[in-house]
Design an enzyme around this catalytic site. Sequence first.
Site, short mmCIF file in Angstrom:
data_model
loop_
_atom_site.label_atom_id
_atom_site.label_comp_id
_atom_site.label_asym_id
_atom_site.label_seq_id
_atom_site.Cartn_x
_atom_site.Cartn_y
_atom_site.Cartn_z
N LYS A 108 0.81 -1.22 0.00
CA LYS A 108 0.00 0.00 0.00
C LYS A 108 0.85 1.27 0.00
CE LYS A 108 -4.30 -1.92 1.60
NZ LYS A 108 -3.94 -3.36 1.70
C1 LIG Z 1 -4.56 -4.41 1.01
C2 LIG Z 1 -3.83 -5.68 0.89
C3 LIG Z 1 -4.21 -6.67 -0.05
C4 LIG Z 1 -5.43 -6.52 -0.94
O1 LIG Z 1 -5.27 -5.52 -1.93
P1 LIG Z 1 -6.58 -4.94 -2.68
O2 LIG Z 1 -6.08 -3.81 -3.52
O3 LIG Z 1 -7.49 -4.46 -1.59
O4 LIG Z 1 -7.18 -6.03 -3.47
C5 LIG Z 1 -3.44 -7.82 -0.14
N1 LIG Z 1 -2.37 -8.01 0.66
C6 LIG Z 1 -1.98 -7.09 1.56
C7 LIG Z 1 -0.80 -7.39 2.44
C8 LIG Z 1 -2.68 -5.89 1.71
O5 LIG Z 1 -2.29 -4.99 2.63
#
Ligand SMILES: *Cc1c(COP(=O)(O)O)cnc(C)c1O
Length: 490
Positions: A108
């Site tokens: 993120k």
């Molecule tokens: C947020 C997250 C996801 C999922 O990503 P999306 O964009 O919501 O599909 C997968 N793995 C981790 C570690 C995350 O923090």
Amino acid sequence: MMFTSTRNNNLSVSAAQAILQGLSTEGGLFVPQQFPQLSVETVYQMDYCQMAEKVLGSFLTDYDPQFLQQAVKQVYGSAFGTKAGYVQQVNKNTWSLELWHGPTCAFKDYALQMMPKLLVQARTMLSSTDTTVILVATSGDTGKAALEGYRDLEGIRIKVFYPTGGTSEIQRLQMATQQGNNVEVYAVEGNFDAAQTGVKKVFADQAIGQLLKEKGVSLSSANSINWGRLVPQIVYYFYSYSQLVKQGVIALGNPVDFCVPTGNFGDILAGWYAKQMGLPVGKLICASNKNNVLSEFFATGVYNAKREFFKTTSPSMDILISSNLERLLYHVSGGNDTLVAELMDSLSKTGSYTLPKDLLEKIQQDFAAGWADDQQAADEIKHRWDTDGYLCDPHTAVAFRVAEQTAHTKDAPCVVLSTASPYKFPMAVLQALGCPVPQQDFEALRQLETFSGVQAPTQLKELEQKPQRFSKVILPSDIVKAATEEISAL
Ligand SMILES: *Cc1c(COP(=O)(O)O)cnc(C)c1O
């Protein structure tokens, strides 16, 4: 480039407006009106910053190119060390795109380091003088990544609410020790739903909205419905593809499959956008945990959120409403805003909807899907370690597992998106490896280092010594008060 709403084609806003506003007024999501074309032949030699500049610039045409150039340098040139878009071969046909070399050790960061800069710039471009208050309910990764991204930015305050029982200890400490003079962190008694419901109440309360408006305050959210969070994620699809070309794994123009651990459908959708822009993507493989709404949807066309909710070892994928799917439905239906509005209305009223068959078939050409439960993810962590010497976290493990179970494009390598450092979840990873699990997270982290010989990220190790700034625990019913506290005193 202009943006429209998935639920109203008559709307047309600039990128800056889409980013500042987040969500369209009738509830739709902003989508680009065209897909800019980017030939891999011309971009594959670029470094990460140049590529990011190119991709962002092709969508954010109202932004000053010099601003974008500066911003990508600051974010991807330094915040990720030398490992922005780093690709590691795992075995003969599988590569891991390690997206956790940023400040908070989850993917993120790619979006939440960039989006705050885009938002601040949008405020200037649109002469907005409001104070923007960002409210975040988080089950872990989003909260910390948003805090790091928005800290100390002028004109912005950020407040994060996390559930007392919902995060790993390391995730909790990442938030409780947060630095910055515009940040506030609250633990909320209860689970993630309690925190989320409380925050949604603040957004929906018209009296509060009116009061805030009078004080020159606007509320905003940091979650992935904002276009500003999606566009930075397109870059690493192009970049990882280019790495495989440069390493001689594929010839320029040949397809690559991507397998993505999925929750809100933001990360994988960025891959679909990359494909529309001309990247030779074979299949996009959508990997879910036991909350397998999406894999059912891709198989049957029925999206059914009326089901039991499971807490898993991959908490960032514990989601029943994958908001960004709405954008895909809009595009594959040829921009049918009426249909999308109907489907979303059905979802909110009945908890489910069914996609027309021709659209399902269209989606199935681009996507494959599967799911893995906690035991399978744990087995996969052990298996990848035993056979490939590769250490991965539970979210990434779900994707490895699903990638193995799924049919691939002929002769195409598979890139698995690795979304979090294994050291964010040391207890779960140690247990999966069959090691005795200690009482305490940092002890588990050290044991995992010793076991694997792989160093944990410094920023996680340092947490053990950092003073905790935020210790407030509040009741869900106090979220409204906490969210508006010093604003009422303005
Ligand atoms: C947020 C997250 C996801 C999922 O990503 P999306 O964009 O919501 O599909 C997968 N793995 C981790 C570690 C995350 O923090």
